[in-house]
Write a protein that holds these residues in place. Structure first.
Motif, PDB file in Angstrom:
ATOM      1  N   ARG B 227       0.834  -1.191   0.000  1.00 25.08           N
ATOM      2  CA  ARG B 227       0.000   0.000   0.000  1.00 25.08           C
ATOM      3  C   ARG B 227       0.874   1.248   0.000  1.00 25.08           C
ATOM      4  O   ARG B 227       1.897   1.295   0.684  1.00 25.08           O
ATOM      5  CB  ARG B 227      -0.899  -0.016   1.245  1.00 25.08           C
ATOM      6  CG  ARG B 227      -1.953   1.060   1.258  1.00 25.08           C
ATOM      7  CD  ARG B 227      -2.858   0.884   2.451  1.00 25.08           C
ATOM      8  NE  ARG B 227      -3.846  -0.152   2.221  1.00 25.08           N
ATOM      9  CZ  ARG B 227      -5.121   0.103   1.894  1.00 25.08           C
ATOM     10  NH1 ARG B 227      -5.535   1.340   1.748  1.00 25.08           N
ATOM     11  NH2 ARG B 227      -5.970  -0.889   1.725  1.00 25.08           N
ATOM     12  N   THR B 238     -15.841   3.273  -8.580  1.00 23.11           N
ATOM     13  CA  THR B 238     -15.411   2.808  -7.260  1.00 23.11           C
ATOM     14  C   THR B 238     -15.093   1.319  -7.328  1.00 23.11           C
ATOM     15  O   THR B 238     -14.220   0.828  -6.645  1.00 23.11           O
ATOM     16  CB  THR B 238     -16.477   3.061  -6.189  1.00 23.11           C
ATOM     17  OG1 THR B 238     -17.723   2.574  -6.684  1.00 23.11           O
ATOM     18  CG2 THR B 238     -16.595   4.542  -5.893  1.00 23.11           C
ATOM     19  N   GLY B 239     -15.819   0.613  -8.174  1.00 20.68           N
ATOM     20  CA  GLY B 239     -15.538  -0.806  -8.364  1.00 20.68           C
ATOM     21  C   GLY B 239     -15.780  -1.156  -9.811  1.00 20.68           C
ATOM     22  O   GLY B 239     -16.420  -0.407 -10.543  1.00 20.68           O
ATOM     23  N   SER B 242     -14.925  -7.839 -11.692  1.00 18.50           N
ATOM     24  CA  SER B 242     -13.596  -8.435 -11.451  1.00 18.50           C
ATOM     25  C   SER B 242     -12.949  -8.889 -12.739  1.00 18.50           C
ATOM     26  O   SER B 242     -13.581  -9.543 -13.567  1.00 18.50           O
ATOM     27  CB  SER B 242     -13.721  -9.623 -10.499  1.00 18.50           C
ATOM     28  OG  SER B 242     -13.870  -9.169  -9.189  1.00 18.50           O
ATOM     29  N   GLN B 251      -3.800  -0.736  -8.090  1.00 17.26           N
ATOM     30  CA  GLN B 251      -5.244  -0.609  -7.934  1.00 17.26           C
ATOM     31  C   GLN B 251      -5.561   0.451  -6.886  1.00 17.26           C
ATOM     32  O   GLN B 251      -4.784   0.678  -5.957  1.00 17.26           O
ATOM     33  CB  GLN B 251      -5.881  -1.950  -7.559  1.00 17.26           C
ATOM     34  CG  GLN B 251      -5.563  -2.414  -6.149  1.00 17.26           C
ATOM     35  CD  GLN B 251      -6.352  -3.657  -5.742  1.00 17.26           C
ATOM     36  OE1 GLN B 251      -6.823  -4.397  -6.592  1.00 17.26           O
ATOM     37  NE2 GLN B 251      -6.488  -3.886  -4.451  1.00 17.26           N
ATOM     38  N   PRO B 253      -8.471   1.360  -4.336  1.00 17.67           N
ATOM     39  CA  PRO B 253      -9.747   1.081  -3.682  1.00 17.67           C
ATOM     40  C   PRO B 253     -10.444   2.393  -3.300  1.00 17.67           C
ATOM     41  O   PRO B 253      -9.865   3.474  -3.471  1.00 17.67           O
ATOM     42  CB  PRO B 253      -9.348   0.258  -2.456  1.00 17.67           C
ATOM     43  CG  PRO B 253      -7.916   0.549  -2.212  1.00 17.67           C
ATOM     44  CD  PRO B 253      -7.318   0.992  -3.515  1.00 17.67           C
ATOM     45  N   PRO B 254     -11.689   2.324  -2.787  1.00 21.54           N
ATOM     46  CA  PRO B 254     -12.452   3.553  -2.549  1.00 21.54           C
ATOM     47  C   PRO B 254     -11.775   4.572  -1.625  1.00 21.54           C
ATOM     48  O   PRO B 254     -12.071   5.765  -1.714  1.00 21.54           O
ATOM     49  CB  PRO B 254     -13.748   3.039  -1.922  1.00 21.54           C
ATOM     50  CG  PRO B 254     -13.887   1.652  -2.446  1.00 21.54           C
ATOM     51  CD  PRO B 254     -12.495   1.123  -2.567  1.00 21.54           C
ATOM     52  N   ASP B 255     -10.838   4.144  -0.760  1.00 19.33           N
ATOM     53  CA  ASP B 255     -10.179   5.134   0.108  1.00 19.33           C
ATOM     54  C   ASP B 255      -9.133   5.960  -0.639  1.00 19.33           C
ATOM     55  O   ASP B 255      -8.517   6.863  -0.066  1.00 19.33           O
ATOM     56  CB  ASP B 255      -9.574   4.468   1.356  1.00 19.33           C
ATOM     57  CG  ASP B 255      -8.369   3.589   1.045  1.00 19.33           C
ATOM     58  OD1 ASP B 255      -7.967   3.505  -0.138  1.00 19.33           O
ATOM     59  OD2 ASP B 255      -7.834   2.980   1.988  1.00 19.33           O
ATOM     60  N   ARG B 265      -0.494 -11.862  -5.312  1.00 19.70           N
ATOM     61  CA  ARG B 265      -1.799 -11.201  -5.481  1.00 19.70           C
ATOM     62  C   ARG B 265      -2.893 -12.209  -5.848  1.00 19.70           C
ATOM     63  O   ARG B 265      -2.606 -13.272  -6.399  1.00 19.70           O
ATOM     64  CB  ARG B 265      -1.695 -10.159  -6.602  1.00 19.70           C
ATOM     65  CG  ARG B 265      -1.462 -10.801  -7.962  1.00 19.70           C
ATOM     66  CD  ARG B 265      -0.993  -9.828  -9.003  1.00 19.70           C
ATOM     67  NE  ARG B 265      -0.771 -10.508 -10.278  1.00 19.70           N
ATOM     68  CZ  ARG B 265       0.317 -11.193 -10.582  1.00 19.70           C
ATOM     69  NH1 ARG B 265       1.300 -11.310  -9.708  1.00 19.70           N
ATOM     70  NH2 ARG B 265       0.422 -11.775 -11.759  1.00 19.70           N
ATOM     71  N   GLY B 269      -9.632  -9.289  -9.639  1.00 25.65           N
ATOM     72  CA  GLY B 269     -10.042  -8.317  -8.636  1.00 25.65           C
ATOM     73  C   GLY B 269     -10.850  -7.194  -9.255  1.00 25.65           C
ATOM     74  O   GLY B 269     -10.863  -7.018 -10.474  1.00 25.65           O
ATOM     75  N   TYR B 271     -11.059  -3.587  -8.337  1.00 21.48           N
ATOM     76  CA  TYR B 271     -10.830  -2.157  -8.124  1.00 21.48           C
ATOM     77  C   TYR B 271     -10.212  -1.538  -9.375  1.00 21.48           C
ATOM     78  O   TYR B 271      -9.411  -2.185 -10.054  1.00 21.48           O
ATOM     79  CB  TYR B 271      -9.906  -1.915  -6.936  1.00 21.48           C
ATOM     80  CG  TYR B 271     -10.512  -2.266  -5.603  1.00 21.48           C
ATOM     81  CD1 TYR B 271     -11.705  -1.687  -5.186  1.00 21.48           C
ATOM     82  CD2 TYR B 271      -9.903  -3.183  -4.765  1.00 21.48           C
ATOM     83  CE1 TYR B 271     -12.274  -2.016  -3.958  1.00 21.48           C
ATOM     84  CE2 TYR B 271     -10.456  -3.518  -3.537  1.00 21.48           C
ATOM     85  CZ  TYR B 271     -11.641  -2.927  -3.142  1.00 21.48           C
ATOM     86  OH  TYR B 271     -12.190  -3.249  -1.940  1.00 21.48           O
ATOM     87  N   ARG B 273      -7.765   0.590 -11.799  1.00 22.18           N
ATOM     88  CA  ARG B 273      -6.293   0.623 -11.781  1.00 22.18           C
ATOM     89  C   ARG B 273      -5.756   1.757 -12.642  1.00 22.18           C
ATOM     90  O   ARG B 273      -6.357   2.125 -13.646  1.00 22.18           O
ATOM     91  CB  ARG B 273      -5.745  -0.684 -12.346  1.00 22.18           C
ATOM     92  CG  ARG B 273      -6.254  -1.876 -11.610  1.00 22.18           C
ATOM     93  CD  ARG B 273      -5.964  -3.138 -12.407  1.00 22.18           C
ATOM     94  NE  ARG B 273      -6.842  -4.199 -11.928  1.00 22.18           N
ATOM     95  CZ  ARG B 273      -7.078  -5.308 -12.582  1.00 22.18           C
ATOM     96  NH1 ARG B 273      -6.503  -5.540 -13.738  1.00 22.18           N
ATOM     97  NH2 ARG B 273      -7.890  -6.214 -12.080  1.00 22.18           N
TER      98      ARG B 273
END
Lengths: 238, 316
Positions: B227, B238-239, B242, B251, B253-255, B265, B269, B271, B273
């Motif tokens: 991270r 936001t998504g 997959s 990627q 994520p929402p944060d 990995r 997925g 999220y 990118r």
């Protein structure tokens, strides 16, 4: 019109291209995803490092010592032009025995309550559909299946469990799946099966393949035990 | 499954004390992503290859990936030549510091210990002919989450009492020329990224921020993902549905805090990118301690491939 004529191929990494066939999840897509998978494997041959199909896409990881990005792109376009959908009837139908019980499926009451069903009705509902395998991922042999009836669709747990037992059968939104091995996870767990998905995957021969159908069948604790099933209750509560 | 016969009587190197994390790794598992099986393999593949090169091994021979050190120590039952590359984990042989990026002999009665990171995060220890371990799906790479690979096919890291055996004798004793060999990253290092995937869905402001200020490597970092912290990145998605994840995928994520997806990995997925770090950048990131400042610097695929081929040519 050929439904994949609108496809796009995007750069995903130095040596990977994303083939985007569709923009929505639909069982009808699978015939095209499977056909594209076969065509791309054939076209790339030994220059293919990995090919990961999913609901609407295929990720092509090619060997950049054998070709460059433009050549890989050309190969993809050639392989997919004139593509015919695969025969989805060719997929297998898997009968999966599940022991639905609160001790191993702690969200049975929650999911039933949300749907306004009794636990028995919920089990019947979950067993009453042939689910399509859309994609493998998350863990070896883990198949994302759907779509479950809107009525019993349930969002993921707010706090994922640190440990979900191998064989756990769960629901997240309109998808359902089986955990092949002990892992963390946030799906609503309804029961447990003794089908050794992980062992199949470890041999390189997954039980489920994209496009296959899966039908769950409720069995008793006695049947589950007779089959060698592990009746140890789920340890953690979310 | 290809079970390698491990002769219990064969002389071994024995784990006397286990550190936080030491894993058997090779180049990784390929051609199995469609099974949901992760790639695995040495995170700093460049240092890993140098370690095998020093002994004249096939470059993908199984070796140890040692994270942090933390007192991990070994003794051997017979003389063995080992090669050590990658991070400087303050390795000592009977209390004497070991020069990094060289091979050395370990004799019975001597103690090899890895203490703590002084530069970099992951050291690689190669063995003559490569380590013995059962092969699963074409690789000996150890992936803990998937319980695949390793000494006992359970993906577990080394523990006290484990006996490591190797395939042969060192076929060469090589030296790395001055200025060559693995470089440990300095602060403010560059991580080349090939742009793509959902990059068009990010806001202009976020794209400016992504590539024009340093990111901090967070302590939430492992073989699955690293991270990065900095200004939150936002976009219209936001998504996503997959889809397959390549090595180095960045990627968001929402944060809004990017995660670089590494060797272990998940295969697919959901999220959005920005693109993916090059394999060379992934090797660099694998050596960054938490707190290191890094810059995401865009590179085109063809230039990244040229650099990659040049790197591979250094072992020819």
């Amino acid at each position: 019109m050929n439904p994949i004529s609108e496809r796009r191929v995007e750069t995903a990494a130095m040596d990977a291209l994303m083939v985007r066939l569709f923009d929505t999840i639909d069982e009808a897509n699978m015939a095209w995803v499977i056909a594209a998978d076969q065509a791309l494997r054939g076209a790339f041959g030994a220059a293919l490092i990995d090919l990961v199909p999913s609901y609407t896409t295929l990720l092509v990881h090619y060997d950049c010592q054998q070709m460059n990005h433009a050549e890989a792109l050309g190969l993809i376009n050639k392989a997919l032009s004139g593509l015919e959908p695969a025969d989805t009837q060719a997929g297998e139908l898997h009968d999966i025995p599940v022991w639905y019980d609160e001790s191993v499926g702690p969200e049975l009451p929650l999911v039933a309550k949300r749907a306004g069903l009794s636990v028995d009705e919920l089990i019947q509902q979950h067993c009453n559909h042939d689910y399509c395998v859309f994609a493998l991922g998350f863990a070896p042999g883990y198949g994302f299946m759907g779509l479950v009836d809107e009525a019993i669709a349930t969002p993921r747990l707010k706090t994922p469990r640190r440990k979900v037992a191998a064989g756990s059968v769960g629901i997240a939104d309109r998808q359902t799946a089986i955990y092949p091995l002990l892992s963390p996870g946030g799906w609503n767990i309804l029961g447990r099966t003794n089908v050794p998905l992980f062992e199949y995957a470890k041999r390189g021969e997954p039980l489920f393949r994209p496009g296959d159908k899966v039908r769950f069948r409720a069995i008793s604790r006695a049947e589950f035990e007779a089959d060698g099933g592990d009746t140890t209750p789920m340890e953690e509560r979310p | 499954m290809n079970h390698v016969a491990i002769n219990k009587k064969q002389n071994a190197m024995v784990v006397k004390q286990a550190g936080p994390l030491a894993l058997i790794q090779d180049a990784g598992r390929f051609g199995v992503g469609h099974l949901g099986v992760t790639q695995g393999g040495a995170a700093d593949w460049i240092s890993f290859r140098w370690a095998n090169w020093l002994l004249g091994n096939a470059l993908n021979s199984a070796a140890l990936e040692i994270v942090m050190g933390g007192g991990l120590s070994f003794e051997t039952e017979s003389e063995v030549r080992l090669a050590l590359t990658g991070a400087d984990l303050d390795a000592q042989l009977d209390g004497k510091p070991l020069a990094p990026n060289t091979s050395f002999k370990l004799m019975p009665g001597q103690c090899l210990v890895f203490r703590q990171p002084r530069q970099g995060l992951r050291a690689y220890l190669a063995f003559p002919g490569g380590l013995n371990a059962p092969e699963v799906l074409g690789s000996r790479a150890c992936t803990a989450r998937e319980q695949l690979g390793g000494l006992h096919e359970d993906g577990k890291p080394l523990k006290v009492g484990n006996r490591l055996t190797w395939k042969g004798t060192a076929s060469a004793v090589r030296r790395i020329a001055e200025g060559q060999g693995p470089q440990m990253p300095a602060s403010n290092c560059r991580l080349p990224i090939v742009l793509g995937s959902q990059i068009a869905a990010f806001s202009g402001r976020s794209l400016f921020q992504a590539f024009n200020q340093p990111w901090t490597v967070d302590n939430r970092a492992d073989r699955m993902g690293v991270r990065l912290t900095g200004p939150a990145l936002h976009g219209s998605l936001t998504g996503i549905i997959s889809e397959g994840i390549p090595l180095g995928a960045v990627q968001v994520p929402p944060d809004g805090q990017p995660i670089v997806l590494m060797n272990d990995r998940q295969t697919i997925g959901g999220y959005p990118r920005l693109g993916a770090l090059t394999p060379i950048a992934c090797a660099t990131l694998a050596q960054c301690l938490p707190g290191t400042k890094v810059w995401l610097t865009p590179i085109c695929a063809s230039q990244a491939q040229r650099q990659y081929r040049n790197q591979l040519a250094s072992w020819d």
